[in-house]
Design an enzyme around this catalytic site. Structure first.
Site, PDB file in Angstrom:
ATOM      1  N   LYS A  41      35.076  42.783  42.647  1.00 39.02           N
ATOM      2  CA  LYS A  41      35.690  41.625  41.668  1.00 39.02           C
ATOM      3  C   LYS A  41      34.622  40.647  41.505  1.00 39.02           C
ATOM      4  O   LYS A  41      33.791  40.444  42.515  1.00 39.02           O
ATOM      5  CB  LYS A  41      36.985  41.112  42.041  1.00 39.02           C
ATOM      6  CG  LYS A  41      37.818  40.625  41.031  1.00 39.02           C
ATOM      7  CD  LYS A  41      38.475  41.776  40.290  1.00 39.02           C
ATOM      8  CE  LYS A  41      39.462  41.494  39.285  1.00 39.02           C
ATOM      9  NZ  LYS A  41      40.619  42.433  39.102  1.00 39.02           N
TER      10      LYS A  41
HETATM   11  N1  GLU Z   1      40.747  44.185  35.837  1.00 36.14           N
HETATM   12  C1  GLU Z   1      41.295  45.296  35.915  1.00 36.14           C
HETATM   13  C2  GLU Z   1      42.105  45.329  37.068  1.00 36.14           C
HETATM   14  O1  GLU Z   1      41.984  44.307  37.897  1.00 36.14           O
HETATM   15  C3  GLU Z   1      40.240  46.770  35.343  1.00 36.14           C
HETATM   16  C4  GLU Z   1      39.464  46.986  36.350  1.00 36.14           C
HETATM   17  C5  GLU Z   1      38.545  48.061  36.109  1.00 36.14           C
HETATM   18  O2  GLU Z   1      38.628  48.674  35.055  1.00 36.14           O
HETATM   19  O3  GLU Z   1      37.490  48.090  36.659  1.00 36.14           O
HETATM   20  O4  GLU Z   1      42.376  46.356  37.448  1.00 36.14           O
END
Ligand code: GLU
Length: 434
Positions: A124
């Protein structure tokens, strides 16, 4: 042409200290992890490995503002675990971004990818900034400089970002371009959630909401409740909440309450979701939408509905309001909407919680499809994307449900058990490199 605007209802946290007030996000994640680790009898060595983020990067991001002044923003990227594949996870632009939160979110991504069994680890990222106060040019410069700052860890085989809170396809397009310029050729598999015109997947934008609809449908069936006429309250009317509401309505549910950052409204006769989405398209928020009675975001959570879908912020279901929740099912569209403390209260009330790492995994699942399509250079129809998504979401829900019934634990603990087991197995197979 892709819609490249920033989210129409940017997330503004009414109380940015709230998350820290009840519990530290990383410790909250770990308390769930510990419970599942004990139940699967996780080896102490692997336990120590899985408690520790692999890599944490903090970068200063100097940016020339439109005013001519220079501002220095802080950017973070955490690669939590890459045992099962490249790190995967979104990037958020938000004033409340902090290392502990990003660490927790990166760990959640690890468990999320494992619970739906896609070959990714978890990551993240975030930049501490207020996108509402920034021009498109400033946002582009922040994105490009942040990308340059973390470029050494990025790569289709090492770390693949995606949109998250207050970032979108446009931000992913800048990120992809910056990375491609650095390496000297176009690499569209560097990120997912891109505009379709540049290698984004059909169905990606709707995928998280679609996944929520699918698992809510499975939960209703499991509890012997009819989806036709089931009542639903949705908190957050952005990409996740509005699509989930639309799809649940198509399945026959009655959406009786919705909200966004400006507040909410209730209408026991049912809200016309398409009409509400149209209002947001025109006015950017739900404010001024009058086809129901006005309620606060707090009141939305305690509506007497069959399904509550928190799809906005972390930490909205807490020890303070959990006892007042009347929904039979909570489908966690947001990441971390329920505090660890609130879990116990919801359990005592017999509320069936579909945990975030399962409920909102539709987004990353179609991100995986996007990455596969980019690497194969062969693109799927939306029908194929949706069918494959449904297969994965239904199978994952049933696997977690099975374990939860077998071990008499709630769905969250069962989801952690499934995913920790999968990550631990790979660590054991790979061994400890020395
Ligand atoms: N931000 C989204 C999540 O928290 C998608 C993450 C992604 O597709 O890599 O799942």
């Amino acid at each position: 042409m892709a819609d490249l605007r920033l989210p129409t209802t940017p997330i503004v946290r009414p109380d940015k200290d709230r998350f820290l007030a009840e519990e530290n996000p990383f410790e909250a994640m770990m308390s769930r992890f510990d419970r599942a680790a004990e139940l699967i009898d996780l080896e102490p060595g692997i336990y120590k490995v899985l408690r520790s983020p692999e890599k944490q990067i903090i970068v200063s991001i100097p940016v020339l503002l439109d005013s001519g002044e220079v501002e220095v923003f802080t950017g973070i990227r955490v690669l939590y675990n890459t045992a099962r594949g490249p790190a995967k996870g979104g990037i958020r632009f938000d004033m409340a971004v902090n290392l502990d939160e990003v660490k927790a979110l990166a760990a959640w991504m690890t468990w999320k990818c494992a619970v739906v069994n896609i070959p990714f680890g978890g990551a993240k990222g975030g930049v501490i900034c207020d996108p509402l106060k920034m021009s498109a040019g400033e946002l582009e410069r922040v994105t490009r400089r942040y990308t340059a700052g973390i470029i050494k860890v990025l790569g289709p085989d090492s770390d693949v970002p995606a949109p998250d809170v207050n970032t979108n396809e446009r931000v992913m397009a800048w990120l992809m371009d910056t990375y491609s310029m650095h390496v000297g050729h176009t690499v569209n598999a560097i990120t997912t959630g891109k505009p379709v015109e540049m290698g984004g997947s059909l169905g990606r934008r709707e995928a998280t909401g679609r996944g929520c609809m699918l698992v809510a449908r499975e939960a209703l069936a499991h509890l012997g409740m009819n989806i036709k006429g089931a009542t639903v309250a949705v908190q957050g009317f952005g990409n996740v909440g509005s699509i989930a509401a639309q799809l649940l309505r198509q399945q026959g549910c009655k959406i009786t309450a919705i909200s966004d950052r400006t507040g909410g409204l209730v209408n026991t006769k049912g809200i016309d979701v398409d009409d509400a989405i149209e209002h947001i398209r025109k006015h950017k928020t739900l404010e001024g939408y009058t086809k129901g009675d006005v309620i606060s975001n707090e009141e939305l959570l305690t509506q007497g509905v069959d399904v509550l879908l928190p799809a906005a912020l972390e930490n909205v279901i807490t020890t303070k309001n959990a006892a007042s929740i009347k929904a039979k099912i909570i489908c966690e569209g947001a990441n971390g909407p329920t505090t660890a403390g609130a879990d116990t209260i919801l359990d005592e009330k017999g509320i069936f919680v579909i945990p975030d790492i399962l409920a909102n995994a539709g987004g990353v699942t179609v991100s995986y499809f996007e990455w596969v399509q980019n690497r194969g250079g062969y693109y799927w129809s939306e029908k194929t994307v949706n069918e494959r998504l449904e297969e994965i979401m239904v199978r994952s829900f049933q696997e977690v449900l099975h374990l939860s019934l077998q071990h008499k634990v709630n769905m969250r603990t069962a989801a952690y058990m499934v995913s920790i087991n999968r990550v631990a197995t790979v660590h054991k197979l790979r061994g400890i490199y020395a």
